[in-house]
Design an enzyme around this catalytic site. Structure first.
Site, PDB file in Angstrom:
ATOM      1  N   ARG A   1      13.049   9.140 -12.608  1.00 40.79           N
ATOM      2  CA  ARG A   1      13.833   8.325 -11.689  1.00 40.79           C
ATOM      3  C   ARG A   1      13.390   8.574 -10.254  1.00 40.79           C
ATOM      4  O   ARG A   1      12.864   9.630  -9.911  1.00 40.79           O
ATOM      5  CB  ARG A   1      15.332   8.634 -11.837  1.00 40.79           C
ATOM      6  CG  ARG A   1      15.882   8.249 -13.204  1.00 40.79           C
ATOM      7  CD  ARG A   1      15.842   6.733 -13.376  1.00 40.79           C
ATOM      8  NE  ARG A   1      16.172   6.298 -14.727  1.00 40.79           N
ATOM      9  CZ  ARG A   1      15.318   5.764 -15.586  1.00 40.79           C
ATOM     10  NH1 ARG A   1      14.054   5.630 -15.274  1.00 40.79           N
ATOM     11  NH2 ARG A   1      15.713   5.343 -16.769  1.00 40.79           N
ATOM     12  N   CYS A   2      13.638   7.590  -9.423  1.00 39.00           N
ATOM     13  CA  CYS A   2      13.294   7.625  -8.010  1.00 39.00           C
ATOM     14  C   CYS A   2      13.766   8.945  -7.390  1.00 39.00           C
ATOM     15  O   CYS A   2      14.899   9.353  -7.649  1.00 39.00           O
ATOM     16  CB  CYS A   2      13.953   6.439  -7.306  1.00 39.00           C
ATOM     17  SG  CYS A   2      13.509   6.251  -5.584  1.00 39.00           S
ATOM     18  N   PRO A   3      12.898   9.614  -6.672  1.00 45.21           N
ATOM     19  CA  PRO A   3      11.589   9.206  -6.150  1.00 45.21           C
ATOM     20  C   PRO A   3      10.402   9.720  -6.960  1.00 45.21           C
ATOM     21  O   PRO A   3       9.264   9.591  -6.529  1.00 45.21           O
ATOM     22  CB  PRO A   3      11.581   9.840  -4.758  1.00 45.21           C
ATOM     23  CG  PRO A   3      12.271  11.159  -4.985  1.00 45.21           C
ATOM     24  CD  PRO A   3      13.371  10.840  -6.001  1.00 45.21           C
TER      25      PRO A   3
ATOM     26  N   ASP B   1      11.965   2.990 -14.613  1.00 38.64           N
ATOM     27  CA  ASP B   1      12.951   3.037 -13.535  1.00 38.64           C
ATOM     28  C   ASP B   1      12.939   1.697 -12.798  1.00 38.64           C
ATOM     29  O   ASP B   1      11.902   1.296 -12.267  1.00 38.64           O
ATOM     30  CB  ASP B   1      12.608   4.169 -12.567  1.00 38.64           C
ATOM     31  CG  ASP B   1      13.588   4.300 -11.415  1.00 38.64           C
ATOM     32  OD1 ASP B   1      14.597   3.561 -11.392  1.00 38.64           O
ATOM     33  OD2 ASP B   1      13.352   5.145 -10.540  1.00 38.64           O
TER      34      ASP B   1
ATOM     35  N   ASP C   1       9.489  -0.118  -5.366  1.00 35.50           N
ATOM     36  CA  ASP C   1       8.793   1.024  -4.769  1.00 35.50           C
ATOM     37  C   ASP C   1       7.275   0.979  -4.925  1.00 35.50           C
ATOM     38  O   ASP C   1       6.550   1.330  -3.992  1.00 35.50           O
ATOM     39  CB  ASP C   1       9.308   2.337  -5.359  1.00 35.50           C
ATOM     40  CG  ASP C   1      10.748   2.631  -4.979  1.00 35.50           C
ATOM     41  OD1 ASP C   1      11.276   1.963  -4.060  1.00 35.50           O
ATOM     42  OD2 ASP C   1      11.354   3.522  -5.606  1.00 35.50           O
TER      43      ASP C   1
END
Length: 81
Positions: A18-20, A45, A51
């Site tokens: 998951r981000c980041p 994600d 992103d």
């Protein structure tokens, strides 16, 4: 998987991250690549749909192809100079 994705020189599996984390892994992997080489990124994600293209634009890499209609998402990027 279309031919563009299957011909990638490098592959990064970011499934479950998951981000980041996915973008951080992409950045680390791209640093080890030569200019002009390609990287296939596989991720699930939803944040990567925003992103990865932003990362490519900001870092002067080329987003050659992306498939984001369903998971896993796939992105093919070409390292810039």
């Amino acid at each position: 998987m279309n031919d563009a994705f299957s011909n990638a020189q490098h592959k990064l599996d970011a499934l479950g991250l998951r981000c980041p984390e996915p973008v951080m892994m992409v950045r680390k992997t791209v640093r080890q690549m030569a200019a002009g080489e390609t990287l296939l990124i596989i991720a699930d994600d939803p944040a990567t749909t925003r992103d990865i293209p932003s990362f490519c634009e900001f870092m002067d890499h080329t987003l050659i192809a992306s498939e984001t209609a369903q998971t896993p998402y796939q992105y093919l990027i070409k390292k810039g100079l």
